[in-house]
Design a protein around this motif. Structure first.
Motif, short mmCIF file in Angstrom:
data_model
loop_
_atom_site.label_atom_id
_atom_site.label_comp_id
_atom_site.label_asym_id
_atom_site.label_seq_id
_atom_site.Cartn_x
_atom_site.Cartn_y
_atom_site.Cartn_z
N VAL A 134 -9.77 -4.46 -31.29
CA VAL A 134 -11.03 -3.77 -31.05
C VAL A 134 -11.52 -4.10 -29.64
N TYR A 135 -11.96 -3.07 -28.92
CA TYR A 135 -12.47 -3.26 -27.56
C TYR A 135 -13.92 -2.79 -27.49
N MET A 136 -14.80 -3.67 -27.01
CA MET A 136 -16.21 -3.34 -26.85
C MET A 136 -16.41 -2.76 -25.45
N ASP A 137 -16.75 -1.48 -25.37
CA ASP A 137 -16.87 -0.78 -24.10
C ASP A 137 -18.34 -0.64 -23.73
N THR A 138 -18.84 -1.62 -22.97
CA THR A 138 -20.26 -1.67 -22.60
C THR A 138 -20.39 -1.62 -21.08
N PRO A 139 -21.30 -0.81 -20.53
CA PRO A 139 -21.46 -0.72 -19.07
C PRO A 139 -21.72 -2.09 -18.44
N LEU A 140 -21.15 -2.31 -17.25
CA LEU A 140 -21.25 -3.61 -16.61
C LEU A 140 -22.68 -4.00 -16.25
N LEU A 145 -27.13 -7.99 -17.16
CA LEU A 145 -28.48 -8.32 -17.61
C LEU A 145 -28.45 -9.25 -18.81
N ARG A 146 -27.55 -8.97 -19.75
CA ARG A 146 -27.42 -9.83 -20.93
C ARG A 146 -26.92 -11.22 -20.55
N ARG A 147 -25.98 -11.25 -19.60
CA ARG A 147 -25.42 -12.53 -19.17
C ARG A 147 -26.49 -13.40 -18.50
N ILE A 148 -27.34 -12.79 -17.68
CA ILE A 148 -28.42 -13.53 -17.04
C ILE A 148 -29.37 -14.11 -18.09
N GLU A 149 -29.74 -13.29 -19.05
CA GLU A 149 -30.65 -13.74 -20.11
C GLU A 149 -30.03 -14.88 -20.92
N ARG A 150 -28.75 -14.71 -21.28
CA ARG A 150 -28.07 -15.72 -22.09
C ARG A 150 -27.89 -17.04 -21.34
N ASP A 151 -27.36 -16.97 -20.12
CA ASP A 151 -26.99 -18.18 -19.41
C ASP A 151 -28.20 -18.97 -18.91
N THR A 152 -29.31 -18.29 -18.60
CA THR A 152 -30.50 -19.03 -18.19
C THR A 152 -31.13 -19.77 -19.36
N VAL A 153 -31.06 -19.17 -20.55
CA VAL A 153 -31.68 -19.77 -21.73
C VAL A 153 -30.74 -20.76 -22.42
N GLU A 154 -29.52 -20.33 -22.72
CA GLU A 154 -28.62 -21.14 -23.54
C GLU A 154 -27.85 -22.18 -22.72
N ARG A 155 -27.57 -21.88 -21.45
CA ARG A 155 -26.73 -22.77 -20.66
C ARG A 155 -27.45 -23.38 -19.47
N GLU A 156 -28.77 -23.11 -19.39
CA GLU A 156 -29.64 -23.73 -18.38
C GLU A 156 -29.14 -23.54 -16.95
N ARG A 157 -28.64 -22.36 -16.66
CA ARG A 157 -28.14 -22.05 -15.33
C ARG A 157 -29.19 -21.28 -14.53
N THR A 158 -29.07 -21.34 -13.21
CA THR A 158 -29.99 -20.60 -12.36
C THR A 158 -29.51 -19.15 -12.22
N ILE A 159 -30.45 -18.26 -11.94
CA ILE A 159 -30.08 -16.85 -11.74
C ILE A 159 -29.15 -16.72 -10.53
N GLU A 160 -29.40 -17.51 -9.49
CA GLU A 160 -28.57 -17.45 -8.29
C GLU A 160 -27.12 -17.79 -8.60
N SER A 161 -26.89 -18.84 -9.40
CA SER A 161 -25.52 -19.25 -9.73
C SER A 161 -24.82 -18.21 -10.61
N ILE A 162 -25.59 -17.60 -11.50
CA ILE A 162 -25.03 -16.57 -12.38
C ILE A 162 -24.58 -15.35 -11.58
N ILE A 167 -20.41 -11.94 -8.98
CA ILE A 167 -19.88 -11.17 -7.85
C ILE A 167 -18.48 -11.64 -7.45
N THR A 168 -18.27 -12.96 -7.45
CA THR A 168 -17.01 -13.51 -6.94
C THR A 168 -15.92 -13.61 -7.99
N MET A 169 -16.29 -13.73 -9.27
CA MET A 169 -15.28 -13.96 -10.30
C MET A 169 -15.35 -12.98 -11.47
#
Length: 212
Positions: A134-140, A145-162, A167-169
Motif C-alpha cells: 500500500v502506498y500513501m500518496d499525499t502532497p509534499l 506541515l504535518r512534519r513540522i507539527e509532529r517534530d516540534t511537539v513530539e521530538r522537541e525540534r526547532t522549526i529551523e532544523s526541521i 530541504i537537504t535530505m
C-alpha cells in the motif's frame, strides 16, 4: 487462516503522509474485533541502525531518509521468522539519542502483520516479503506541515532544523527513493491516513483473509 502462511501488509509513503495513522487505525480497530493474537504491527523506524559508536554530532548529521539508514536485512529476517511462526525481538529506537536503546519488544506470530515505514519498497529482498503493498500518496506540502507539527511537539525540534533537514535530505530522498516506489504498490491511497473508505476496504480484505 491459523494453519496457513501469515499475510504481511506493507504501508509506505512519504514522511508524514499519514501511513502511521492509517496503519495504527486499522490495527486498533481490528484488535478490538479479533484480539492481539490476530494482528500485529511493526514500524520500520525501529530498524534504524544502532549508532552508539558514533558521536552525537555524527548522528545528527546522518541522512535518515536514505535506505542505508535502516538495517533492512534484520527486518527481512524478522519477517521471515514471523512467517515461520517464530517470535521476534523487535529493536526499540530513540529519536532523541538517534540510536537504539538496549530494550526490545517481543512480537509473536499473528495471521496478519502490518509493516509501516517510508522506505519499505526500496530493498528488493524486503519487498518480496510483502503480500499486499500500500502506498500513501499525499502532497509534499501537506507532509511538510504535518512534519513540522509532529517534530516540534513530539521530538522537541526547532522549526529551523526541521526545514533544513527537509530541504537537504527529506525532499531529495523522496524523489530519489520513495516516490518511484509507488510503481510497486498494489493499492495507492489518497487523502491521507483519515481516508475512511480506504480503511474500511483494507479492513474488509483482512477479515476475508482471516476467515478464509
Amino acid at each position: 487462516m491459523q494453519n496457513s502462511k501469515p499475510t504481511i501488509i506493507a504501508i509506505t509513503g512519504a514522511s508524514a503522509s499519514g501511513k502511521s495513522l492509517f496503519s495504527h487505525t486499522i490495527y486498533k480497530e481490528l484488535v478490538s474485533e479479533i484480539g492481539e493474537h490476530g494482528i500485529s504491527i511493526i514500524k520500520e523506524d525501529a530498524y534504524y541502525r544502532e549508532q552508539s559508536h558514533l558521536s552525537m554530532e555524527q548522528r545528527i548529521r546522518n541522512n535518515y531518509d536514505h535506505p542505508d539508514a535502516f538495517e533492512h536485512s534484520l527486518l527481512t529476517e524478522h519477517l521471515k521468522q514471523l512467517v515461520d511462526k517464530k517470535p521476534i525481538e523487535c529493536p526499540v529506537y530513540c529519536y532523541k539519542t538517534h540510536t537504539r536503546t538496549t530494550d526490545a519488544i517481543t512480537i509473536k506470530p499473528t495471521p496478519i502483520v502490518l509493516v509501516e515505514g517510508i522506505l519499505l519498497f526500496s530493498n528488493p529482498e524486503l519487498r518480496e516479503q510483502f503480500d499486499i503493498k500500500v502506498y500513501m500518496d499525499t502532497p509534499l506540502d501537506i507532509c511538510l506541515l504535518r512534519r513540522i507539527e509532529r517534530d516540534t511537539v513530539e521530538r522537541e525540534r526547532t522549526i529551523e532544523s526541521i526545514i533544513q533537514q527537509y530541504i537537504t535530505m527529506v525532499r531529495p530522498m523522496y524523489y530519489q527513493h520513495i516516490e518511484p516506489a509507488k510503481a510497486f504498490a498494489d493499492v495507492v491511497i489518497t487523502k491521507g491516513g483519515k481516508n475512511r473508505m480506504a480503511i474500511e476496504l483494507l479492513k474488509a480484505k483482512i477479515r476475508q483473509l482471516i476467515i478464509s
